[in-house]
Write a protein that holds these residues in place. Structure first.
Motif, mmCIF file in Angstrom:
data_model
loop_
_atom_site.group_PDB
_atom_site.id
_atom_site.type_symbol
_atom_site.label_atom_id
_atom_site.label_comp_id
_atom_site.label_asym_id
_atom_site.label_seq_id
_atom_site.Cartn_x
_atom_site.Cartn_y
_atom_site.Cartn_z
ATOM 1 N N ARG A 147 0.848 -1.179 0.000
ATOM 2 C CA ARG A 147 0.000 0.000 0.000
ATOM 3 C C ARG A 147 0.895 1.243 0.000
ATOM 4 N NH1 ARG A 147 -4.931 -1.519 0.180
ATOM 5 N NH2 ARG A 147 -5.885 0.443 0.722
ATOM 6 N N ILE A 148 0.533 2.212 -0.832
ATOM 7 C CA ILE A 148 1.271 3.471 -0.879
ATOM 8 C C ILE A 148 0.291 4.629 -0.749
ATOM 9 C CG2 ILE A 148 3.183 2.550 -2.253
ATOM 10 C CD1 ILE A 148 1.987 3.995 -4.688
ATOM 11 N N ASN A 149 0.806 5.770 -0.316
ATOM 12 C CA ASN A 149 0.030 6.995 -0.192
ATOM 13 C C ASN A 149 0.842 8.088 -0.881
ATOM 14 O OD1 ASN A 149 -1.637 9.100 0.534
ATOM 15 N ND2 ASN A 149 -1.429 8.794 2.740
ATOM 16 N N ILE A 150 0.391 8.534 -2.038
ATOM 17 C CA ILE A 150 1.105 9.534 -2.830
ATOM 18 C C ILE A 150 0.664 10.924 -2.373
ATOM 19 C CG2 ILE A 150 1.597 10.382 -5.145
ATOM 20 C CD1 ILE A 150 0.550 7.605 -6.155
ATOM 21 N N CYS A 151 1.633 11.782 -2.069
ATOM 22 C CA CYS A 151 1.326 13.135 -1.588
ATOM 23 C C CYS A 151 2.099 14.175 -2.383
ATOM 24 C CB CYS A 151 1.713 13.284 -0.115
ATOM 25 S SG CYS A 151 0.830 12.181 0.999
ATOM 26 N N LEU A 152 1.558 15.384 -2.399
ATOM 27 C CA LEU A 152 2.298 16.520 -2.931
ATOM 28 C C LEU A 152 2.004 17.714 -2.045
ATOM 29 C CD1 LEU A 152 0.490 18.659 -5.052
ATOM 30 C CD2 LEU A 152 0.143 16.409 -5.994
ATOM 31 N N THR A 153 3.004 18.573 -1.921
ATOM 32 C CA THR A 153 2.904 19.781 -1.114
ATOM 33 C C THR A 153 3.367 20.956 -1.968
ATOM 34 O OG1 THR A 153 3.437 18.469 0.847
ATOM 35 C CG2 THR A 153 3.601 20.860 1.060
ATOM 36 N N PRO A 154 2.452 21.885 -2.311
ATOM 37 C CA PRO A 154 2.842 23.013 -3.168
ATOM 38 C C PRO A 154 3.588 24.108 -2.408
ATOM 39 C CG PRO A 154 0.498 23.111 -2.674
ATOM 40 C CD PRO A 154 1.020 21.853 -2.038
ATOM 41 N N GLU A 155 4.408 24.847 -3.147
ATOM 42 C CA GLU A 155 5.177 25.965 -2.599
ATOM 43 C C GLU A 155 4.319 27.217 -2.423
ATOM 44 O OE1 GLU A 155 8.348 25.749 -1.595
ATOM 45 O OE2 GLU A 155 8.310 23.641 -2.149
ATOM 46 N N ASN A 188 -9.698 21.288 -6.263
ATOM 47 C CA ASN A 188 -8.315 20.810 -6.207
ATOM 48 C C ASN A 188 -7.349 21.939 -5.850
ATOM 49 O OD1 ASN A 188 -8.789 21.989 -8.750
ATOM 50 N ND2 ASN A 188 -7.094 20.860 -9.661
ATOM 51 N N ARG A 189 -7.860 23.007 -5.264
ATOM 52 C CA ARG A 189 -7.002 24.096 -4.805
ATOM 53 C C ARG A 189 -6.344 23.670 -3.491
ATOM 54 N NH1 ARG A 189 -9.638 29.702 -3.569
ATOM 55 N NH2 ARG A 189 -10.254 28.550 -1.733
ATOM 56 N N VAL A 190 -5.034 23.812 -3.430
ATOM 57 C CA VAL A 190 -4.282 23.385 -2.256
ATOM 58 C C VAL A 190 -3.488 24.585 -1.737
ATOM 59 C CG1 VAL A 190 -2.605 21.731 -1.349
ATOM 60 C CG2 VAL A 190 -4.096 21.069 -3.245
ATOM 61 N N ALA A 191 -3.605 24.833 -0.452
ATOM 62 C CA ALA A 191 -2.902 25.956 0.169
ATOM 63 C C ALA A 191 -1.408 25.682 0.249
ATOM 64 C CB ALA A 191 -3.459 26.202 1.572
ATOM 65 N N ARG A 192 -0.632 26.750 0.251
ATOM 66 C CA ARG A 192 0.826 26.658 0.353
ATOM 67 C C ARG A 192 1.209 25.844 1.587
ATOM 68 N NH1 ARG A 192 4.948 30.124 2.976
ATOM 69 N NH2 ARG A 192 6.852 29.798 1.783
ATOM 70 N N GLY A 193 2.089 24.867 1.366
ATOM 71 C CA GLY A 193 2.609 24.061 2.461
ATOM 72 C C GLY A 193 1.685 22.963 2.966
ATOM 73 N N MET A 194 0.465 22.877 2.451
ATOM 74 C CA MET A 194 -0.477 21.825 2.875
ATOM 75 C C MET A 194 -0.286 20.604 1.989
ATOM 76 S SD MET A 194 -2.122 23.117 5.419
ATOM 77 C CE MET A 194 -3.451 21.968 5.610
ATOM 78 N N TYR A 252 -1.473 17.288 -0.001
ATOM 79 C CA TYR A 252 -2.635 16.793 -0.739
ATOM 80 C C TYR A 252 -2.292 15.352 -1.066
ATOM 81 C CZ TYR A 252 -6.298 17.385 -4.428
ATOM 82 O OH TYR A 252 -7.421 17.320 -5.217
ATOM 83 N N CYS A 253 -2.984 14.392 -0.432
ATOM 84 C CA CYS A 253 -2.589 12.983 -0.529
ATOM 85 C C CYS A 253 -3.688 12.117 -1.130
ATOM 86 C CB CYS A 253 -2.223 12.435 0.850
ATOM 87 S SG CYS A 253 -0.815 13.270 1.609
ATOM 88 N N SER A 254 -3.264 11.035 -1.732
ATOM 89 C CA SER A 254 -4.182 10.106 -2.386
ATOM 90 C C SER A 254 -4.938 9.230 -1.401
ATOM 91 C CB SER A 254 -3.408 9.200 -3.345
ATOM 92 O OG SER A 254 -2.515 8.372 -2.609
ATOM 93 N N GLY A 255 -4.387 9.032 -0.219
ATOM 94 C CA GLY A 255 -4.902 8.012 0.692
ATOM 95 C C GLY A 255 -4.253 6.692 0.317
ATOM 96 N N ASP A 256 -4.352 5.708 1.193
ATOM 97 C CA ASP A 256 -3.715 4.415 0.925
ATOM 98 C C ASP A 256 -4.294 3.768 -0.322
ATOM 99 O OD1 ASP A 256 -1.948 4.461 3.000
ATOM 100 O OD2 ASP A 256 -3.163 3.246 4.344
ATOM 101 N N MET A 257 -3.400 3.379 -1.218
ATOM 102 C CA MET A 257 -3.784 2.687 -2.445
ATOM 103 C C MET A 257 -2.952 1.424 -2.548
ATOM 104 S SD MET A 257 -3.952 5.797 -5.215
ATOM 105 C CE MET A 257 -2.200 5.768 -5.375
ATOM 106 N N GLU A 258 -3.571 0.355 -3.005
ATOM 107 C CA GLU A 258 -2.866 -0.915 -3.161
ATOM 108 C C GLU A 258 -2.211 -1.004 -4.531
ATOM 109 O OE1 GLU A 258 -3.792 -5.704 -3.101
ATOM 110 O OE2 GLU A 258 -5.124 -4.338 -2.026
#
Length: 186
Positions: A55-63, A90-96, A98-104
């Motif tokens: 299981r993986i959880n893909i995340c991104l954090t914008p500048e 899909n608007r993401v605040a700076r430094g927050m 945004y993750c996919s949640g656990d995916m198999e």
């Protein structure tokens, strides 16, 4: 493999390589926009090799505050991971994060690209890249050159992303990518 399965499998691999190259080139075309950049990472995991079933959880954090899209490209096609069904903002605040949640990780095993897009304007790509009406939480485009509706083919979506962003001002978008390798347990 059976001879009748060989040619379609080969076509799918060629189309996957085409997507990898188009998205990788897009990533290279805008290397100096760190103000819009988004850090892409796997939460709680190290390395880039995963077994089918992990299981993986893909995340991104914008500048900075951006609109983010997250895709995976692999042997079965292209999946839109974020935004998910029902999460139309899909608007993401700076430094927050945004993750996919656990995916198999599911078969087939092979190489996959995780690709993130951060944009200053939501409609930079237009509505065609936002898929919210799927019955699944992730929208999938398969590699299928026989489709009459080309917008439903993974290679066409990769090409559209490439051309759409490449024709936009470089100060309005940034991408990040990561490669992973999946394998079957022995």
């Amino acid at each position: 493999p059976d001879d009748k399965d060989f040619l379609p499998a080969l076509k799918s691999r060629v189309m996957m390589a085409y997507c990898f190259q188009a998205l990788y080139a897009l990533n290279l075309s805008n290397p100096f926009n760190d103000q819009i950049g988004a850090k892409l990472y796997l939460k709680g995991k190290r390395g880039n090799r995963f077994q089918v079933g992990d299981r993986i959880n893909i995340c991104l954090t914008p500048e900075q505050q951006t609109y983010c899209l997250l895709f995976t490209v692999g042997p079965e096609g292209m999946f839109q991971i974020l935004p998910r069904l029902g999460a139309e903002n899909n608007r993401v605040a700076r430094g927050m994060s945004y993750c996919s949640g656990d995916m198999e990780i599911f078969p087939p095993a092979g190489n996959e690209m995780i690709f993130a897009i951060a944009m200053t304007q939501k409609q930079l790509l237009g509505d065609r890249h936002y898929r919210f009406s799927s019955s699944e939480p992730f929208h999938q485009w398969a590699y299928d050159p026989t489709k009459t509706q080309k917008q439903d083919d993974a290679a066409t979506i990769c090409e559209q992303l490439f051309l759409s962003l490449l024709n936009q001002s470089r100060d309005k978008w940034r991408t990040d990518k990561m490669f992973i390798k999946t394998y079957h347990a022995r």
